[in-house]
Design a protein around this motif. Sequence first.
Motif, PDB file in Angstrom:
ATOM      1  N   LEU A   1       0.832  -1.210   0.000  1.00 56.62           N
ATOM      2  CA  LEU A   1       0.000   0.000   0.000  1.00 56.62           C
ATOM      3  C   LEU A   1       0.863   1.256   0.000  1.00 56.62           C
ATOM      4  O   LEU A   1       0.578   2.221  -0.725  1.00 56.62           O
TER       5      LEU A   1
ATOM      6  N   ALA B   1      -8.533  -2.749  -8.224  1.00 56.66           N
ATOM      7  CA  ALA B   1      -9.357  -1.703  -7.610  1.00 56.66           C
ATOM      8  C   ALA B   1      -9.372  -1.790  -6.089  1.00 56.66           C
ATOM      9  O   ALA B   1      -9.328  -0.764  -5.406  1.00 56.66           O
ATOM     10  N   ASP B   2      -9.406  -3.020  -5.537  1.00 57.36           N
ATOM     11  CA  ASP B   2      -9.447  -3.140  -4.075  1.00 57.36           C
ATOM     12  C   ASP B   2      -8.137  -2.686  -3.438  1.00 57.36           C
ATOM     13  O   ASP B   2      -8.140  -2.074  -2.370  1.00 57.36           O
TER      14      ASP B   2
ATOM     15  N   GLN C   1      -6.103  -0.403  -4.817  1.00 58.13           N
ATOM     16  CA  GLN C   1      -6.088   1.047  -4.998  1.00 58.13           C
ATOM     17  C   GLN C   1      -6.955   1.725  -3.944  1.00 58.13           C
ATOM     18  O   GLN C   1      -6.566   2.741  -3.376  1.00 58.13           O
ATOM     19  N   ALA C   2      -8.120   1.145  -3.668  1.00 60.19           N
ATOM     20  CA  ALA C   2      -9.013   1.709  -2.648  1.00 60.19           C
ATOM     21  C   ALA C   2      -8.375   1.634  -1.263  1.00 60.19           C
ATOM     22  O   ALA C   2      -8.470   2.581  -0.474  1.00 60.19           O
ATOM     23  N   ALA C   3      -7.715   0.517  -0.952  1.00 65.69           N
ATOM     24  CA  ALA C   3      -7.058   0.367   0.349  1.00 65.69           C
ATOM     25  C   ALA C   3      -5.919   1.381   0.501  1.00 65.69           C
ATOM     26  O   ALA C   3      -5.737   1.970   1.566  1.00 65.69           O
TER      27      ALA C   3
ATOM     28  N   ALA D   1      -5.742   4.297  -1.048  1.00 60.44           N
ATOM     29  CA  ALA D   1      -6.370   5.617  -0.922  1.00 60.44           C
ATOM     30  C   ALA D   1      -6.891   5.844   0.497  1.00 60.44           C
ATOM     31  O   ALA D   1      -6.742   6.934   1.053  1.00 60.44           O
ATOM     32  N   THR D   2      -7.458   4.809   1.091  1.00 58.77           N
ATOM     33  CA  THR D   2      -7.952   4.910   2.468  1.00 58.77           C
ATOM     34  C   THR D   2      -6.791   5.132   3.433  1.00 58.77           C
ATOM     35  O   THR D   2      -6.874   5.962   4.341  1.00 58.77           O
ATOM     36  N   LYS D   3      -5.698   4.405   3.229  1.00 59.69           N
ATOM     37  CA  LYS D   3      -4.533   4.578   4.098  1.00 59.69           C
ATOM     38  C   LYS D   3      -3.976   5.987   3.971  1.00 59.69           C
ATOM     39  O   LYS D   3      -3.652   6.621   4.979  1.00 59.69           O
TER      40      LYS D   3
END
Length: 79
Positions: free
Chosen positions: A39, A56-57, A59-61, A63-65
């Motif tokens: 990440l 995508a999952d 990338q989303a993780a 972005a959340t971090k």
Amino acid sequence: MYKLQKPAYGQTESTCVIRTTDGAFIPFDPANSDYQAVLDDIILEGAACFDGDIPADLQAAAATKLFNQQLSAYTTATA
């Protein structure tokens, strides 16, 4: 650099990435320090650290971090 492991026979989604520098299999587990490093690399290097598209999952993780890091820094700066 990382690449997505192909899904296991009979599965539709992959459950890990492969670190190409040493061939390590890194599971999608937030408690895994290597997963956290993936990440961090996505945050710092973007698509350059991945062979092919970043899933995508992941990338989303990432972005959340990044959001949580920025929020923590903002909260500390304004406190």
